[in-house]
Design a protein around this motif. Structure first.
Motif, PDB file in Angstrom:
ATOM      1  N   HIS A 131       1.297   5.447   0.393  1.00 13.65           N
ATOM      2  CA  HIS A 131       0.972   6.361   0.959  1.00 13.65           C
ATOM      3  C   HIS A 131       2.206   7.392   0.741  1.00 13.65           C
ATOM      4  N   ASP A 132       2.162   8.023  -0.289  1.00 13.26           N
ATOM      5  CA  ASP A 132       2.628   9.476  -1.145  1.00 13.26           C
ATOM      6  C   ASP A 132       1.582  10.736  -0.640  1.00 13.26           C
TER       7      ASP A 132
ATOM      8  N   HIS B 231       0.369  -1.264  -0.035  1.00 15.66           N
ATOM      9  CA  HIS B 231      -0.121  -0.435   0.111  1.00 15.66           C
ATOM     10  C   HIS B 231       0.840   1.176  -0.181  1.00 15.66           C
TER      11      HIS B 231
END
Length: 523
Positions: free
Chosen positions: A107-108, A105
Motif C-alpha cells: 500500500h504505497d 500487499h
C-alpha cells in the motif's frame, strides 16, 4: 412403613426404644438420599472440574467487595516485600506462525504524494508491516490418470495376432476402481474421526463445494480403507503386547443392526494403550460385551503391568501370575470429590478434605519429578522414600474412618473403594515407568466419546470394527505427534504397493520422519 398395632408391645419403654431406633435409621437413610440428590444436582448443574480447593485455603473475594477494617483494631504496618527479578510475558497479539506462506500487499503513496513541500523527492526510510490471517476454502479438483497406448504399425496387416498394443498398468489405488483419491479419502476420514463431523454433514459441505457424494459412499469407502489397513493394525497390536505396561479402558457404544440383539443394547469400544511414552500405541477394539473375557483374550501371553479402573470385569487380573494389576488414583480421588461436591458451596472442612490432602501430597511428588526431569531410577527412589510413608499414613486413616462412617453414604463408599483397591493403588510405586492413574487410557478414549455425541451410533458391527481400526491409526499418529490428515494420505499413497513386512513397518508412525508427514502437537 406400615405397622400393625396388634404387633406392637404394650410396654411403653420398649415402644420408646423402637421409636428411637426407627428415627435413627430414618435419619441415616434420609441423609444418604439427600447426599445422593446433592451430588446429582452438582453433576447436572455444577462445575465439571475436579480441581480441589481447600476450605481453609485462601478464598476469592466476592465481586466488587473489598475487605473492611475491623473496628477498634489497628491495621498492621506495611512491610516491604522484595520480589526477585523475573521474566515478564510480552503482552499483545501472538505472532502468526512463520511456517505459513506470506502474500505481500503493498500500500504505497501516489507519486504526487512522494514530493515534499520544499519540492524535494521523499526518501524511503522504512516500512510498517501488519499481518492478517486469511483462509482459502477447500478446493476440489479432478485427478486424471492418463495411460498412453502404443501399437506397432508393421503388424497391422498380420492376421494371426493382430497389431502389438502396449499400455502402462493401472496405478494401484487404496480402493480399486473408485473415484476416491488418497486425498479425498483422508479428508473424509479426518473430518469424521478427528473433527467429529458425521458423514451426512460432510455430504452437505461437499455440495457447497460443487460435488455430490452420498453418505452411503463415504461409509463404504471408510470400511474398504479399514480393510486395506488391517496389516498395520496387526503390527500395532503386536507393539502393544510387546510392552511392559498397558493401560485399558472402555466406553459404551450403540450398534443398531447387531444380529440377535436389540438396537438399544449397549456394546462397547475398548482401548488398549501401550504405556511406553517413547512409542505410544492406541489400539481400539469393538466388542458387543463388557465382559472381562475381552481383556483375557487380548492379554493372552502378555507379561507386565496392566493399569485399569476399579470395574469388576478386571478383577481376574489379580490372579494372573505374569501380570501385575495396578489401580487408578484418579478414580479414588473422584469418590472423595463427589463428597465435596454434594456438600455444596457452604460446606465445612471434613473427612473428604483430609483424604484429598493425602492424595494431593502424592501428586505433588509426581509433579515435582516431572518438573525436574527425574530419571526412572530417581522416580522409583522418590516413591520408595517419600510416597510410601504418605501411603502408609493414608491407609491407617482410611482404616479408622471406615469404622466411623456409614458404609452407604458417599464418604463410606469412597473409603471402601480406596481400601478395596489398595493392593492395586500402591502398585505404581514398584517401577519408575508407571503412573499413579489410568488417565492415559481415559484421555485416549476421549476423542471417541466426543465424536459419539455427534454421530450417536454405528449402523452395523462391521462399521463399528472399521471405526475402531481407523481410530487406532489416527490416535496413534496423534500420540506420535503426526498430523492425522497428512499421515492418512501418506499411508494411503503407499499401502497399495506394500508387499513385504518391511513395507508395512515403514508405515508405522514412529518409522516416518517428521519431514515426510507434518507434525502436530499432542492433544
Amino acid at each position: 412403613m406400615n405397622v400393625k398395632t396388634t404387633t406392637l408391645p404394650d410396654d411403653t419403654t420398649l415402644l420408646k426404644q423402637m421409636l428411637v431406633d426407627f428415627q435413627s435409621h430414618h435419619d441415616k437413610e434420609t441423609g444418604v438420599l439427600l447426599e445422593e440428590i446433592s451430588l446429582l444436582r452438582a453433576q447436572l448443574y455444577g462445575r465439571k472440574s475436579e480441581k480441589f480447593k481447600p476450605v481453609d485455603g485462601p478464598q476469592p473475594l466476592p465481586l466488587f467487595d473489598m475487605p473492611e477494617p475491623v473496628d477498634g483494631v489497628d491495621e498492621p504496618e506495611e512491610e516491604e516485600t522484595h520480589i526477585p527479578a523475573h521474566n515478564r510475558k510480552k503482552r499483545g497479539r501472538k505472532a502468526l506462525p512463520e511456517s505459513l506462506p506470506r502474500v505481500d500487499h503493498i500500500h504505497d503513496l501516489d507519486d504526487a504524494d512522494k514530493i515534499c513541500g520544499c519540492g524535494c523527492e521523499l526518501s524511503r526510510i522504512g516500512e510498517e508491516v501488519s499481518e492478517q490471517l486469511d483462509v482459502i476454502p477447500a478446493r476440489v479438483q479432478v485427478i486424471r490418470h492418463i495411460r498412453p497406448k502404443y501399437a506397432c504399425k508393421n503388424c497391422e496387416g498380420v492376421e494371426d495376432d493382430g497389431p502389438t498394443v502396449k499400455i502402462a498398468p493401472v496405478h494401484p489405488q487404496i480402493i480399486a476402481k473408485s473415484i476416491a483419491s488418497p486425498g479425498l479419502l483422508s479428508h473424509i476420514l479426518t473430518a469424521k474421526f478427528v473433527d467429529h463431523t458425521p458423514f451426512y454433514h460432510q455430504e452437505k459441505q461437499l455440495v457447497r463445494l460443487g460435488v455430490k457424494i452420498s453418505r452411503t459412499s463415504m461409509c463404504k469407502w471408510a470400511m474398504q480403507a479399514a480393510i486395506a489397513c488391517q496389516p498395520l493394525l496387526n503390527l500395532l497390536q503386536d507393539e502393544v503386547l510387546s510392552a511392559y505396561f498397558i493401560n485399558i479402558d472402555e466406553t459404551p457404544l450403540q450398534v443398531l443392526q447387531e444380529p440377535g440383539r436389540s438396537p438399544t443394547t449397549k456394546s462397547y469400544m475398548w482401548v488398549f494403550r501401550r504405556g511406553d511414552p517413547d512409542r505410544p500405541v492406541l489400539l481400539f477394539q469393538y466388542h458387543p460385551t463388557r465382559s472381562g473375557d475381552v481383556v483375557r483374550t487380548f492379554l493372552r501371553g502378555f507379561q507386565g503391568y496392566v493399569q485399569t479402573d476399579g470395574y469388576a470385569g478386571y478383577n481376574f487380573l489379580d490372579d494372573e501370575k505374569d501380570i501385575r494389576h495396578i489401580g487408578c488414583w484418579a478414580h479414588t480421588r473422584r469418590g472423595f470429590m463427589d463428597v465435596i461436591k454434594a456438600q455444596g458451596k457452604n460446606r465445612k472442612t471434613g473427612a473428604a478434605d483430609e483424604a484429598m490432602k493425602y492424595i494431593k501430597k502424592l501428586y505433588s511428588l509426581e509433579k515435582h519429578a516431572r518438573k525436574n526431569d527425574f530419571s526412572v531410577e530417581e522416580i522409583y527412589h522418590m516413591r520408595q522414600t517419600e510416597a510410601k510413608p504418605i501411603l502408609d499414613n493414608f491407609k491407617n486413616w482410611l482404616a479408622k474412618k471406615s469404622l466411623q462412617t456409614p458404609p452407604k453414604g458417599l464418604l463410606g463408599k469412597a473409603v471402601s473403594y480406596a481400601l478395596n483397591q489398595w493392593h492395586r493403588l500402591i502398585g505404581y510405586t514398584e517401577d519408575g515407568h508407571l503412573t499413579p492413574d489410568n488417565n492415559m487410557a481415559e484421555n485416549s478414549i476421549r476423542p471417541f466419546v466426543v465424536g459419539r455425541k455427534n454421530w450417536l451410533f454405528s449402523g452395523t458391527p462391521e462399521g463399528a470394527e472399521a471405526s475402531a481400526l481407523l481410530y487406532s491409526l489416527i490416535e496413534t499418529a496423534k500420540a506420535n505427534k503426526l498430523e492425522p490428515y497428512a499421515y492418512l494420505r501418506h499411508i494411503f499413497d503407499r499401502l497399495p504397493t506394500a508387499s513385504s513386512l518391511a513395507d508395512y513397518e515403514a508405515l508405522l508412525p514412529w518409522n516416518i520422519a517428521l519431514g515426510q508427514v507434518k507434525s502436530v502437537s499432542a492433544d
